[in-house]
Write an enzyme that holds these catalytic residues in place. Structure first.
Site, PDB file in Angstrom:
ATOM      1  N   LYS A 143      35.737  35.193  43.177  1.00 16.44           N
ATOM      2  CA  LYS A 143      36.775  36.046  42.574  1.00 16.44           C
ATOM      3  C   LYS A 143      38.100  35.815  43.316  1.00 16.44           C
ATOM      4  O   LYS A 143      39.117  35.514  42.693  1.00 16.44           O
ATOM      5  CB  LYS A 143      36.372  37.523  42.701  1.00 16.44           C
ATOM      6  N   ASN A 144      38.061  35.929  44.638  1.00 19.55           N
ATOM      7  CA  ASN A 144      39.306  35.841  45.396  1.00 19.55           C
ATOM      8  C   ASN A 144      39.765  34.398  45.626  1.00 19.55           C
ATOM      9  O   ASN A 144      40.777  34.171  46.278  1.00 19.55           O
ATOM     10  CB  ASN A 144      39.174  36.599  46.726  1.00 19.55           C
TER      11      ASN A 144
ATOM     12  N   CYS B   2      41.819  48.089  44.550  1.00 20.92           N
ATOM     13  CA  CYS B   2      40.872  49.060  45.096  1.00 20.92           C
ATOM     14  C   CYS B   2      41.570  49.969  46.101  1.00 20.92           C
ATOM     15  O   CYS B   2      42.429  49.528  46.869  1.00 20.92           O
ATOM     16  CB  CYS B   2      39.721  48.333  45.776  1.00 20.92           C
TER      17      CYS B   2
ATOM     18  N   ARG C 249      47.529  49.210  52.003  1.00 23.41           N
ATOM     19  CA  ARG C 249      47.795  47.915  51.376  1.00 23.41           C
ATOM     20  C   ARG C 249      49.297  47.646  51.149  1.00 23.41           C
ATOM     21  O   ARG C 249      49.766  47.517  50.004  1.00 23.41           O
ATOM     22  CB  ARG C 249      46.976  47.747  50.102  1.00 23.41           C
TER      23      ARG C 249
ATOM     24  N   ASP D 103      34.729  42.881  53.290  1.00 23.63           N
ATOM     25  CA  ASP D 103      34.130  43.094  51.968  1.00 23.63           C
ATOM     26  C   ASP D 103      32.602  43.179  52.044  1.00 23.63           C
ATOM     27  O   ASP D 103      31.958  43.542  51.062  1.00 23.63           O
ATOM     28  CB  ASP D 103      34.526  41.959  51.012  1.00 23.63           C
TER      29      ASP D 103
ATOM     30  N   ARG E 232      34.889  44.696  37.650  1.00 23.19           N
ATOM     31  CA  ARG E 232      36.115  43.994  38.048  1.00 23.19           C
ATOM     32  C   ARG E 232      35.790  42.758  38.875  1.00 23.19           C
ATOM     33  O   ARG E 232      36.583  41.806  38.898  1.00 23.19           O
ATOM     34  CB  ARG E 232      37.003  44.924  38.898  1.00 23.19           C
TER      35      ARG E 232
HETATM   36  N1  EPU Z   1      48.785  43.765  55.408  1.00 21.49           N
HETATM   37  C1  EPU Z   1      49.993  44.256  55.813  1.00 21.49           C
HETATM   38  N2  EPU Z   1      51.114  43.878  55.124  1.00 21.49           N
HETATM   39  C2  EPU Z   1      51.069  43.034  54.074  1.00 21.49           C
HETATM   40  C3  EPU Z   1      49.826  42.518  53.658  1.00 21.49           C
HETATM   41  C4  EPU Z   1      48.692  42.913  54.353  1.00 21.49           C
HETATM   42  O1  EPU Z   1      50.063  45.027  56.763  1.00 21.49           O
HETATM   43  O2  EPU Z   1      52.129  42.731  53.507  1.00 21.49           O
HETATM   44  C5  EPU Z   1      47.576  44.194  56.122  1.00 21.49           C
HETATM   45  C6  EPU Z   1      46.663  45.001  55.212  1.00 21.49           C
HETATM   46  O3  EPU Z   1      47.034  46.370  55.194  1.00 21.49           O
HETATM   47  C7  EPU Z   1      45.306  44.798  55.834  1.00 21.49           C
HETATM   48  C8  EPU Z   1      45.392  43.383  56.353  1.00 21.49           C
HETATM   49  O4  EPU Z   1      46.794  43.070  56.458  1.00 21.49           O
HETATM   50  O5  EPU Z   1      45.144  45.662  56.911  1.00 21.49           O
HETATM   51  C9  EPU Z   1      44.695  42.373  55.477  1.00 21.49           C
HETATM   52  O6  EPU Z   1      45.316  42.315  54.231  1.00 21.49           O
HETATM   53  P1  EPU Z   1      45.183  41.037  53.281  1.00 21.49           P
HETATM   54  O7  EPU Z   1      46.536  40.737  52.754  1.00 21.49           O
HETATM   55  O8  EPU Z   1      44.389  39.974  53.930  1.00 21.49           O
HETATM   56  O9  EPU Z   1      44.306  41.660  52.191  1.00 21.49           O
HETATM   57  P2  EPU Z   1      44.585  41.746  50.695  1.00 21.49           P
HETATM   58  O10 EPU Z   1      45.387  40.618  50.223  1.00 21.49           O
HETATM   59  O11 EPU Z   1      45.041  43.109  50.366  1.00 21.49           O
HETATM   60  C10 EPU Z   1      42.420  40.294  50.270  1.00 21.49           C
HETATM   61  C11 EPU Z   1      41.316  40.414  49.276  1.00 21.49           C
HETATM   62  C12 EPU Z   1      40.459  41.607  49.650  1.00 21.49           C
HETATM   63  C13 EPU Z   1      39.889  41.387  51.039  1.00 21.49           C
HETATM   64  C14 EPU Z   1      41.034  41.144  52.034  1.00 21.49           C
HETATM   65  C15 EPU Z   1      40.563  40.821  53.426  1.00 21.49           C
HETATM   66  C16 EPU Z   1      42.253  39.515  47.257  1.00 21.49           C
HETATM   67  C17 EPU Z   1      42.799  39.773  45.911  1.00 21.49           C
HETATM   68  N3  EPU Z   1      41.894  40.581  47.963  1.00 21.49           N
HETATM   69  O12 EPU Z   1      43.107  41.533  50.158  1.00 21.49           O
HETATM   70  O13 EPU Z   1      39.410  41.670  48.724  1.00 21.49           O
HETATM   71  O14 EPU Z   1      39.184  42.533  51.447  1.00 21.49           O
HETATM   72  O15 EPU Z   1      41.867  40.072  51.564  1.00 21.49           O
HETATM   73  O16 EPU Z   1      39.760  39.699  53.418  1.00 21.49           O
HETATM   74  O17 EPU Z   1      42.104  38.366  47.646  1.00 21.49           O
HETATM   75  C18 EPU Z   1      37.880  42.724  47.327  1.00 21.49           C
HETATM   76  O18 EPU Z   1      37.658  41.610  46.853  1.00 21.49           O
HETATM   77  O19 EPU Z   1      37.182  43.732  47.065  1.00 21.49           O
HETATM   78  C19 EPU Z   1      38.995  42.892  48.267  1.00 21.49           C
HETATM   79  C20 EPU Z   1      39.472  44.067  48.610  1.00 21.49           C
END
Ligand code: EPU
Length: 420
Positions: free
Chosen positions: A21-22, A115, A120, A306, A399
């Site tokens: 998915k990701n 989610c 986030r 995850d 989803r």
């Molecule tokens: N963060 C910041 N600022 C930002 C972006 C992120 O502080 O601008 C922080 C977040 O708050 C968090 C950490 O950095 O504490 C990690 O965030 P990341 O950007 O890696 O996560 P994400 O993009 O929100 C993706 C996956 C998530 C997965 C995480 C961690 C996608 C669409 N989502 O989320 O997947 O948990 O990386 O590996 O790729 C899921 O699939 O259920 C899911 C939540």
């Protein structure tokens, strides 16, 4: 829609993993960035992919999606505004800001949804884009960004490791003026795959998969017809492996990439499981007595956030107590209250730590999932528990998991989808 599960029965057999998915989102975003006819294989048939297709069609992309293959023609785009309503449904919508900035010089988007597992924020994206020359204005909760010229190359150190921000800055930097260096970048296999796909199309990226990525900007992508295959889903793989442990069932997880599962395999082995690794499969043979262990979630190659919830369900069946610490998201332990109601011995120490005492006799209950991964954990708990578990509003599970009930039925699971 609900899932009704009659649990307490052993499972057996083989289950094939879907495409990641990701991994699918960054590949689709890269196809939009490159703007040439692209065919992507192994794209999972899940709700968020259909949301993505809708989002891109609204921008003018021509997309065909059938049998896990997505073809996209996006040479002509008609808009640079990401649909507000769709973007609020999924965090991955932020990925399409980089291609639009690169191709149209501007983009408007709302704060992305997804989610509810913590705050986030998007500060890392904004900081990176601004360093590359973009200006930002926010009105009525919509961000408007513009980049007057070719993006500037930058030396950027991520203050926190973010997978999606790494994808975005890497994509934009492929078209920047000069060489960009990203430090403290995410090392997930999906980042490596994205770099490989972009390189196949003509980008010059090295170091992806390490915290240091170097991107030599090119002026434009050369004309090409592109074809690429998405990697197997790491999280789905790990979830099925912990499902085998929780239900004490021998299961083979196929169509996967064992090399991406080192942290999970280490955890399974420390819990006493025997894991047999094939070329693209993992068979887990759970022990009679599961050893309890402690884990802390961590960015790849550590133990994925995850998988925190599926792991916890397996831990409820261990002989003794284990501590789980969530380090990536601050709101990812609320689901434990329903697990407690199912009979799990859970001591919630604070918002990020819980101690689980096993072995617990789980009992079926009615639950509702706060997020996708907790939804999977409830399925595993329902399969482990005696009696009937009803999971309400399974659209959140749809989803990210394709036809999950049909695939689990093939393992002998008593799970059905019902309309209330
Ligand atoms: N963060 C910041 N600022 C930002 C972006 C992120 O502080 O601008 C922080 C977040 O708050 C968090 C950490 O950095 O504490 C990690 O965030 P990341 O950007 O890696 O996560 P994400 O993009 O929100 C993706 C996956 C998530 C997965 C995480 C961690 C996608 C669409 N989502 O989320 O997947 O948990 O990386 O590996 O790729 C899921 O699939 O259920 C899911 C939540």
């Amino acid at each position: 829609m609900n899932f009704v599960i009659n649990g307490g029965k052993k499972l057996s057999g083989e289950i094939a993993v879907s495409g990641a998915k990701n991994g699918a989102f960054p590949l689709i975003a890269a196809a939009l960035l490159i703007g040439q006819d692209t065919t992507l294989h192994n794209i999972p048939d899940i709700r968020d992919i259909h949301n993505t297709i809708e989002l891109l069609q609204a921008l003018g992309a021509d997309i065909n999606y059938r049998n896990h293959t997505l073809t996209m023609r996006s040479s002509q785009l008609s808009s640079d505004e990401l649909d507000r309503e769709i973007s609020k449904r999924m965090r991955a919508s932020i990925l399409f800001t980089a291609p639009l900035l690169a191709r149209r010089g501007k983009v408007s988007f709302p704060h992305p949804g997804g989610c509810v597992i913590g705050e986030r924020p998007i500060d890392l994206f904004l900081a990176g884009y601004q360093a590359m020359g973009a200006s930002t204005q926010t009105t009525d909760s919509v961000h408007h960004m513009g980049i007057p010229h070719r993006p500037k190359s930058i030396h950027f150190t991520f203050p926190a490791i973010s997978t999606t921000a790494t994808y975005c800055l890497m994509m934009l930097a492929t078209l920047a003026d000069g060489t960009t260096k990203l430090s403290n970048a995410a090392c997930e296999p999906e980042v490596t795959m994205l770099a490989d796909f972009l390189n196949t199309a003509g980008a010059k990226i090295s170091g992806a998969g390490t915290p240091w990525i170097t991107i030599e900007g090119i002026e434009k992508y050369p004309p090409n017809t592109l074809e690429y295959t998405n990697i197997p889903d790491r999280v789905e793989t790990g979830s099925f492996l912990f499902m085998a442990m929780a239900t004490k069932s021998t299961i083979t997880v196929s169509h996967t990439e064992p090399d991406h599962q080192e942290a999970v395999l280490d955890v399974l082995r420390r819990m006493g499981a025997n894991c047999v690794i094939g070329k693209d499969s993992i068979t887990v043979i759970p022990p009679e007595h599961i050893k309890p262990i402690d884990i802390k979630t961590h960015e790849y190659p550590g133990f994925a956030t995850d998988l925190q919830s599926p792991f916890i369900v397996a831990l409820t069946q261990a002989d003794g107590s284990g501590l789980v610490q969530e380090t990536i998201f601050e709101g990812r332990m609320f689901w434990l209250e329903d697990l407690q109601r199912m009979g799990a011995q859970v001591m919630i120490l604070d918002t990020n730590r819980a101690r689980i005492e096993g072995p617990a006799e789980l009992k079926g209950r009615a639950v509702k999932s706060p997020d996708l991964r907790a939804g999977m954990a409830y399925i595993i708990a329902g399969l482990t528990a005696e009696g009937t578990t009803t999971i309400h509003d399974v659209e959140i599970i749809d989803r990210g998991y394709e036809r999950i009930e049909e695939r689990l039925q093939l393992l002998g699971a008593h799970i059905k989808r019902v309309t209330p």
